[in-house]
Scaffold this motif. Structure first.
Motif, short mmCIF file in Angstrom:
data_model
loop_
_atom_site.label_atom_id
_atom_site.label_comp_id
_atom_site.label_asym_id
_atom_site.label_seq_id
_atom_site.Cartn_x
_atom_site.Cartn_y
_atom_site.Cartn_z
N PHE A 14 -11.45 19.04 35.90
CA PHE A 14 -10.82 17.75 35.60
C PHE A 14 -9.51 18.01 34.87
O PHE A 14 -9.45 18.88 33.99
N GLY A 15 -8.49 17.26 35.22
CA GLY A 15 -7.22 17.43 34.54
C GLY A 15 -6.07 16.92 35.37
O GLY A 15 -6.20 15.95 36.10
N SER A 16 -4.96 17.59 35.29
CA SER A 16 -3.77 17.21 36.03
C SER A 16 -3.58 18.20 37.17
O SER A 16 -3.50 19.40 36.96
N HIS A 17 -3.58 17.66 38.39
CA HIS A 17 -3.43 18.52 39.58
C HIS A 17 -2.27 18.04 40.43
O HIS A 17 -2.46 17.54 41.54
N PRO A 18 -1.06 18.14 39.92
CA PRO A 18 0.08 17.57 40.66
C PRO A 18 0.28 18.19 42.03
O PRO A 18 0.89 17.58 42.91
N GLU A 19 -0.24 19.39 42.22
CA GLU A 19 -0.02 20.09 43.49
C GLU A 19 -1.11 19.84 44.52
O GLU A 19 -1.06 20.38 45.63
N ARG A 20 -2.07 19.01 44.17
CA ARG A 20 -3.22 18.81 45.06
C ARG A 20 -3.24 17.39 45.63
O ARG A 20 -2.81 16.44 44.98
N THR A 21 -3.77 17.24 46.86
CA THR A 21 -4.01 15.91 47.42
C THR A 21 -5.45 15.51 47.12
O THR A 21 -6.29 16.34 46.77
#
Lengths: 388, 388
Positions: A14-21
């Motif tokens: 869980f967190g920030s995944h700006p590179e993931r869809t």
């Protein structure tokens, strides 16, 4: 009625995944769940998928067939949306589907992407879980709504910001060893009290974060588990769901959540247990005050006494009834459409003994998950038990 | 397995309702359904509610508890989102819930508000039912997607715009007496052919309109109907659901809809009937070409022959298998989250004999409803039969 087991669980960090869809996140969680279960995706009869605000955050509705494809499934797929209880409802329908014999294997869970929205966007997105006509247009946000609930609680029963800070501090401590948690750092009582105000009496560390993440649960019948020699030692023995009026102002009192009480009563009756039988619980602490309302609705504390539960040690890791050993929404994070599945995953790990905090509850046999939508206009409760 | 009956159906007029809210529309449909069923809202055990784009059109997510409140219910409420098949899935889950004995009475249906969006807004809103990453960002809209499907069909099997115009003209004629229909006026073959192009080969009169509306179905067990002396003469004997890859480009062929074939096979097996047993059908004609693909998936015509069905009279009101006697999505209208329930309502009225077009099918005993999501990445099929 067919007995229902959890065969495997999967989570993304869980967190920030700006590179993931979103599809990428759910595929990861699903693959982990299948590996954990030793079940092949082709065995799945139905996908029950929870998502709340994908049409806003990713311009993507109709996510169920998309997620089925991403997870390698070839079966009917349905999206459930119940605000922050979306995955809880998805799991519940999965349990009922296996019970009724409609499918031997169901994949249930959810996904949310939120960090790609800015703070205003996320706040507006979350606000669609409240009553647009009678709350949101008047300026209400979710921090504001839960602040009203906290104020009402304090007025009716008493309570202080320090009581709430004990909940934040407890859940942050619980998250420390959890490899999936968004925030793995201690928050002291002083730090929580000194954090900036958001909506009085709630301050920053009373609120859960904005989170990306996904959860997936492989739900099977006990017969299927036996036939396929699966290590499915945790049973889902109870499921319940409740609803309440949408707008806070239409309810009897802001400091009670009867939808959760109804869901808990239904789930306990279903499992033929009572709150005294519960050893460990994961509850919907989107704000610290929400944990108080949750444990009162679940019957772990009398009305007005939940506020002291963390401070007095009832719900701490070494207490009689540890609550949110995962870190809860508060510290583990809250990707809203995934959270209900995450709670089932964490409880399963705790009861199986392979959670990093399992050592805190070595004898736990009965766990309860409490997942709420909006200001608890909807709620889902599940009972999990060690089956063998 | 418990036998399932339709006790009552309710619809709003389909069309433009700028003065109404979504909750108001659904409350009207629900009240009509309860009056039709002679069932009190307090008897309802669960609400299954379909909605597609409310978070965009009304800034309102978490609609299930809101709609339960509007309909006078006090029970768990769940929202289903499966693009334009949202209410179909809601009905399906209601059927399964009654079958499994989880509830004796379920209210299922849906609502959509669309006309408050402008054309760009509605087009963008509908587009979230396609694959955002691989279709929408490349410029695809739904008229464009169905135009690709029509082109692929024409190339593989043959077919002309005039064939499609016969479908439009048929469905407009069927809608003439339907008090709930958005467009109650004839459209001639020439008028359809002369309408402006939207996405070649589809022209304006190949497309369904943008619509506001709601549907509600009271689903009960046969035992409940008997105990309460209800006039519930139509049974739901089959239900099926299928999924396909989301993006058209990932499928074997644009001119086939295997998700609907899978759903139909499941529903027919469930009802222990075949396509030859069907007397009347409501299918998802969001575009004229969609009716062709639907009747082929349902087994009413061989692949490549569905294109001639309206023109040759198979599916006209006086044909062997009348299709879309309600007027279909094409003329009755398509409030996307309500459509699947509307189809069940129309079929029920046709089979009971109280539909304005019942006189066209006086001996009809078996009806089929086909509800599709997106470019049929998801599909739901139901079989209804006269029970007594």
């Amino acid at each position: 009625m067919t007995e229902v087991r959890v065969a495997g669980v999967g989570l993304t960090r869980f967190g920030s995944h700006p590179e993931r869809t979103g599809r990428d996140l759910f595929a990861e969680a699903a693959a982990s769940a299948f590996a954990d279960a030793d079940v092949d995706p082709t065995a799945v009869g139905e996908l029950n998928y929870g998502n709340f605000m994908g049409s806003l955050a990713e311009h993507q509705g109709h996510q169920a067939p998309l997620m089925a494809e991403a997870a390698g499934l070839a079966c009917p797929a349905t999206r459930y949306e119940e605000a922050c209880a979306s995955a809880g409802v998805a799991v519940r329908e999965g349990v009922r589907t296996v019970r009724s014999g409609e499918a031997d294997v169901v994949l249930a869970g959810g996904m949310e992407r939120m960090t790609n929205l800015d703070t205003d966007g996320a706040t507006e997105g979350l606000a669609i879980a409240a009553d647009d006509l009678f709350e949101v247009r008047a300026g209400m946000t979710f921090p504001g709504a839960y602040a009203l609930m906290a104020r009402a609680y304090f007025e009716r029963y008493g309570g202080t910001r320090e009581d709430l800070a004990h909940i934040a501090s407890k859940n942050h401590e619980n998250a420390l060893p959890n490899e999936y948690a968004q925030y793995r750092r201690e928050v002291s009582i002083e730090e929580a009290l000194d954090s900036p105000p958001v909506a009085s009496p709630l301050h920053l560390y009373d609120a859960c974060p904005i989170t990306d993440g996904a959860s997936a649960i492989v739900i099977v019948s006990a017969d299927y588990a036996e036939e396929h020699d699966l290590d499915a030692s945790v049973a889902v023995t109870g499921t319940g769901q409740g609803a309440d009026r949408m707008a806070l102002a239409d309810r009897d009192h802001f400091a009670r959540t009867p939808a959760a009480t109804d869901a808990a009563t239904m789930a306990y009756d279903d499992a033929d247990i009572g709150p005294d039988d519960v050893d460990v619980a994961e509850v919907h602490d989107c704000f610290t005050i929400a944990e108080v309302l949750a444990i009162e609705s679940l019957g772990f504390a009398e009305a007005g006494e939940g506020i002291r539960a963390a401070r007095d040690g009832l719900t701490t890791a070494d207490g009689d009834l540890p609550v949110n050993l995962s870190g809860g929404l508060k510290a583990k994070g809250h990707p809203v459409g995934a959270t209900g599945g995450s709670q089932i995953a964490e409880l399963t790990r705790l009861l199986r003994g392979d959670h990093p905090n399992s050592g805190r509850v070595p004898d736990a046999e009965v766990g309860v998950a409490h997942n709420a939508g909006g200001t608890v206009a909807s709620a889902v409760v599940h009972v999990l038990e060690v089956a063998e």
